[in-house]
Write a protein that holds these residues in place. Structure first.
Motif, PDB file in Angstrom:
ATOM      1  N   LYS A 144       0.813  -1.215   0.000  1.00  0.00           N
ATOM      2  CA  LYS A 144       0.000   0.000   0.000  1.00  0.00           C
ATOM      3  C   LYS A 144       0.843   1.260   0.000  1.00  0.00           C
ATOM      4  CE  LYS A 144      -4.044  -2.001   2.293  1.00  0.00           C
ATOM      5  NZ  LYS A 144      -4.945  -1.924   3.485  1.00  0.00           N
ATOM      6  N   ASP A 181      -1.040   8.483  -7.810  1.00  0.00           N
ATOM      7  CA  ASP A 181      -0.355   8.394  -6.518  1.00  0.00           C
ATOM      8  C   ASP A 181       0.830   9.354  -6.382  1.00  0.00           C
ATOM      9  OD1 ASP A 181      -2.096   6.424  -5.514  1.00  0.00           O
ATOM     10  OD2 ASP A 181      -0.968   4.852  -6.528  1.00  0.00           O
ATOM     11  N   THR A 204       0.557   4.614   3.448  1.00  0.00           N
ATOM     12  CA  THR A 204       0.279   4.667   2.002  1.00  0.00           C
ATOM     13  C   THR A 204       1.374   5.389   1.221  1.00  0.00           C
ATOM     14  OG1 THR A 204      -0.911   6.795   2.006  1.00  0.00           O
ATOM     15  CG2 THR A 204      -2.177   4.813   2.573  1.00  0.00           C
TER      16      THR A 204
END
Length: 434
Positions: A144, A181, A204
């Motif tokens: 993650k 991301d 994350t």
């Protein structure tokens, strides 16, 4: 018509028809042709096809650290090409220049760094760092951790990942389908970074990337304390710290690397530009000893990332000789000394003109920031044009409502040449604002 004029017209026409220029106006190229056709370089000067000399106040693209026309670099390239111009480094194949360069980099870089993955340039180096960061957390059973945090006003290149990390919005808007991301944070605020990490969740986030001095974004100099705080925050939240030293490496800031000023070691360091002074394409990502060992221990399959020219023997041979020149000619200390004079000259110009609100820099990279109220046309591009007419190459940054002139001459520049640069710059500012 003179033969030289006819040749020039032919070249201009061919340029307009067949050559798409990077980071340039395509319409301007078609309407006016190339701004210059350079045919020769010597020291800090470039010479165009008409024989006019230009002081290269940008080291071309922040990269010609040892100056133009270094015969010894050409000789090294020829010798290597005669011996082994190229061989693949895939499947653990290797070559002597790549091995020796990787070992040399480990000796001169911040102390934690040990191993290098070679690329063709800075964009590939940053893309590689982002992929390795995500791969690292994947093999460490934390898949993650994928997000990359970068700073506003940053520039990390134009490959897909590098563009997504770049903090200059026009670059991200150019092809509006970015890699996921990637996050951006205020370029000088530790508090904003901590808040972003807490909001997103450190579980994350894979890495934080920053330039010790933001170059293409306007020469924003991070305080040494900022870099130390970044190192601490990355350790606290278990993020990898990626230092983008593509511009700031190999003496540009008056130290071997920008991180050296703060006495910190990143987990990864991206390098390019000054590693060969532009004489051959080369970049790389350096990994810390710990990161290298962890990847080796946990990454059991083939590392499915590589470029055809990774570890290019000719480029690596040129880099080794280039680094030797930097060291033997003491260019790092020279850049620090001349950088102080450059910044003093910029501040002296600032004091004379109310239109300039900041003069900043470190080593041989400096900037003048003009007052920009969002209504008038930026002044920096006009000053750059005026300087060009007077034989000095500079660059303007107008992203994010900035109005900044940037300068980064070759590390070999002497005091007489520096005075010439400052004199032309002052007269160019005067011509624009008076």
């Amino acid at each position: 018509m003179k033969k030289n004029d006819e040749t020039s017209r032919n070249l201009i026409g061919l340029d307009q028809q067949h050559f798409i220029h990077p980071t340039s106006s395509m319409q301007q190229q078609q309407q006016h042709g190339p701004a210059h056709i350079f045919v020769r370089g010597k020291g800090v000067y470039l010479y165009d096809h008409d024989g006019k000399a230009y002081l290269d106040g940008m080291s071309s693209l922040w990269n010609v650290n040892v100056g133009h026309g270094r015969r010894e670099l050409g000789e090294v390239a020829k010798k290597q090409m005669d011996t082994l111009a190229f061989s693949s480094c895939f499947a653990t194949f290797s070559n002597k220049p790549a091995i020796e360069l990787a070992a040399k980099l480990a000796r001169v870089s911040p102390p934690s760094l040990r191993a290098t993955f070679f690329t063709s340039g800075g964009s590939e180096a940053n893309d590689t760092a982002f992929k390795l960061a995500r791969h690292y957390w994947k093999v460490k059973d934390q898949p993650k951790k994928r997000k990359i945090i970068a700073r506003m006003k940053s520039y990390h290149g134009v490959a897909m990942g590098a563009t997504s990390a770049t903090g200059l919005k026009p670059f991200r808007d150019f092809a509006p389908s970015l890699a996921p991301d990637f996050l951006h944070v205020d370029h000088m605020s530790i508090e904003a970074l901590r808040a972003l990490i807490e909001r997103e969740g450190p579980e994350t986030i894979a890495a934080f990337v920053c330039e010790p001095i933001q170059g293409a974004g306007g020469v924003h100099v991070a305080p040494d304390s900022y870099l130390c705080d970044i190192r601490s925050i990355c350790d606290e939240y278990e993020l990898l710290f990626i230092a983008d030293e593509v511009i700031t490496g190999f003496g540009r800031t008056g130290a071997y690397f920008g991180c050296d000023h703060a006495n910190i070691s990143p987990d990864m360091m991206c390098i390019a530009k000054g590693i060969t002074s532009g004489y051959a394409p080369l970049g790389g990502v350096m990994l810390s000893k710990s990161l290298h060992e962890q990847l080796t221990a946990h990454s059991h399959d083939t590392l499915l990332h590589g470029y055809t020219y990774s570890g290019h023997p000719t480029s690596c041979a040129v880099a080794l000789k280039n680094i030797q020149i930097i060291e033997e000619e003491n260019l790092i200390d020279h850049a620090a000394t001349m950088g102080e004079k450059l910044l003093l000259g910029f501040r002296t110009i600032q004091e004379q003109y109310s239109e300039i609100h900041d003069a900043r820099g470190r080593g041989l990279m400096a900037a003048l920031a003009f007052s920009h109220n969002g209504k008038n046309e930026p002044l920096a591009p006009k000053v750059v044009q005026a300087a060009d007419q007077r034989g000095l190459i500079l660059r303007a940054v107008t992203f994010d409502q900035q109005d900044v002139l940037v300068c980064a001459p070759p590390l070999i520049i002497n005091e007489e040449e520096l005075n010439q640069l400052l004199s032309i710059l002052e007269s160019s500012v005067q011509a624009v604002v008076s």
